[in-house]
Design a protein around this motif. Sequence first.
Motif, PDB file in Angstrom:
ATOM      1  N   ALA A  81       0.876  -1.174   0.000  1.00  0.00           N
ATOM      2  CA  ALA A  81       0.000   0.000   0.000  1.00  0.00           C
ATOM      3  C   ALA A  81       0.908   1.217   0.000  1.00  0.00           C
ATOM      4  CB  ALA A  81      -0.897   0.024   1.235  1.00  0.00           C
ATOM      5  N   SER A 127      -7.263   2.275   4.816  1.00  0.00           N
ATOM      6  CA  SER A 127      -8.419   1.400   4.956  1.00  0.00           C
ATOM      7  C   SER A 127      -8.038   0.015   4.421  1.00  0.00           C
ATOM      8  CB  SER A 127      -9.596   1.958   4.147  1.00  0.00           C
ATOM      9  OG  SER A 127      -9.280   1.911   2.769  1.00  0.00           O
ATOM     10  N   ASP A 128      -8.809  -0.992   4.762  1.00  0.00           N
ATOM     11  CA  ASP A 128      -8.531  -2.359   4.281  1.00  0.00           C
ATOM     12  C   ASP A 128      -8.478  -2.402   2.753  1.00  0.00           C
ATOM     13  OD1 ASP A 128      -8.364  -3.303   6.828  1.00  0.00           O
ATOM     14  OD2 ASP A 128     -10.380  -4.175   6.866  1.00  0.00           O
ATOM     15  N   GLU A 129      -9.355  -1.630   2.099  1.00  0.00           N
ATOM     16  CA  GLU A 129      -9.425  -1.653   0.629  1.00  0.00           C
ATOM     17  C   GLU A 129      -8.161  -1.096  -0.024  1.00  0.00           C
ATOM     18  OE1 GLU A 129     -11.984  -0.005   2.521  1.00  0.00           O
ATOM     19  OE2 GLU A 129     -12.749  -2.051   2.682  1.00  0.00           O
ATOM     20  N   GLU A 130      -7.428  -0.281   0.711  1.00  0.00           N
ATOM     21  CA  GLU A 130      -6.219   0.329   0.137  1.00  0.00           C
ATOM     22  C   GLU A 130      -4.998  -0.581   0.235  1.00  0.00           C
ATOM     23  OE1 GLU A 130      -6.435   5.060   0.668  1.00  0.00           O
ATOM     24  OE2 GLU A 130      -6.573   3.948   2.558  1.00  0.00           O
ATOM     25  N   CYS A 152      -3.092  -3.956  -0.665  1.00  0.00           N
ATOM     26  CA  CYS A 152      -3.161  -4.875  -1.809  1.00  0.00           C
ATOM     27  C   CYS A 152      -2.121  -5.980  -1.691  1.00  0.00           C
ATOM     28  CB  CYS A 152      -2.930  -4.109  -3.116  1.00  0.00           C
ATOM     29  SG  CYS A 152      -4.046  -2.718  -3.333  1.00  0.00           S
TER      30      CYS A 152
END
Length: 143
Positions: A36, A134-137, A139
């Motif tokens: 990230a 955030s979790d979505e960021e 990878c």
Amino acid sequence: MAIERTFSIVKPDAVAKNVIGEIYTRFERAGLKIIASKMIHMSKEQAEGFYAEHKERPFFGALVEFMTSGPVMVQVLEGENAIAANREIMGATNPQEALRGTIRADYAVSVDENAAHGSDAPESAAREIAYFFSDEEICPRTR
Ligand code: RTP
Ligand code: MG
């Protein structure tokens, strides 16, 4: 050996010196994977919250002022013993004491402007990662 995640900052002095890529190369050469990454310019509140553990220290005001003086790169690094590995390639907090070839020895001039940050323990790594990402960021590698 455990695969860990750690939180890292390329601080305003190193961004100003235009050595983001050089520092990222050192992470990669050490086997740390960037999972990230983003550029931000921290607000005063953001920097104060991030360094809350140092609130009572005499250098707190100067630290917050420095960390908000320009953009930084924030990143999550993953790899074997990532927390210790990252602190090893950063070198000592005071660049005068940092071993040759470390990020701080090569790019930092003073303890106040010392080029990089790295989490110091699993608990602080988890807290610091969640503070900026955030979790979505995040990878994780799929190959
Ligand atoms: P960092 O948190 O930035 O990775 O650095 P560190 O663990 O090596 O050092 P820490 O004790 O957590 O201190 C955080 C940052 O505060 C500044 N500092 N200034 N003037 C001083 O005596 C002093 N001591 C610490 C440094 O910028 C340090 O990175
Ligand atoms: Mg620290």
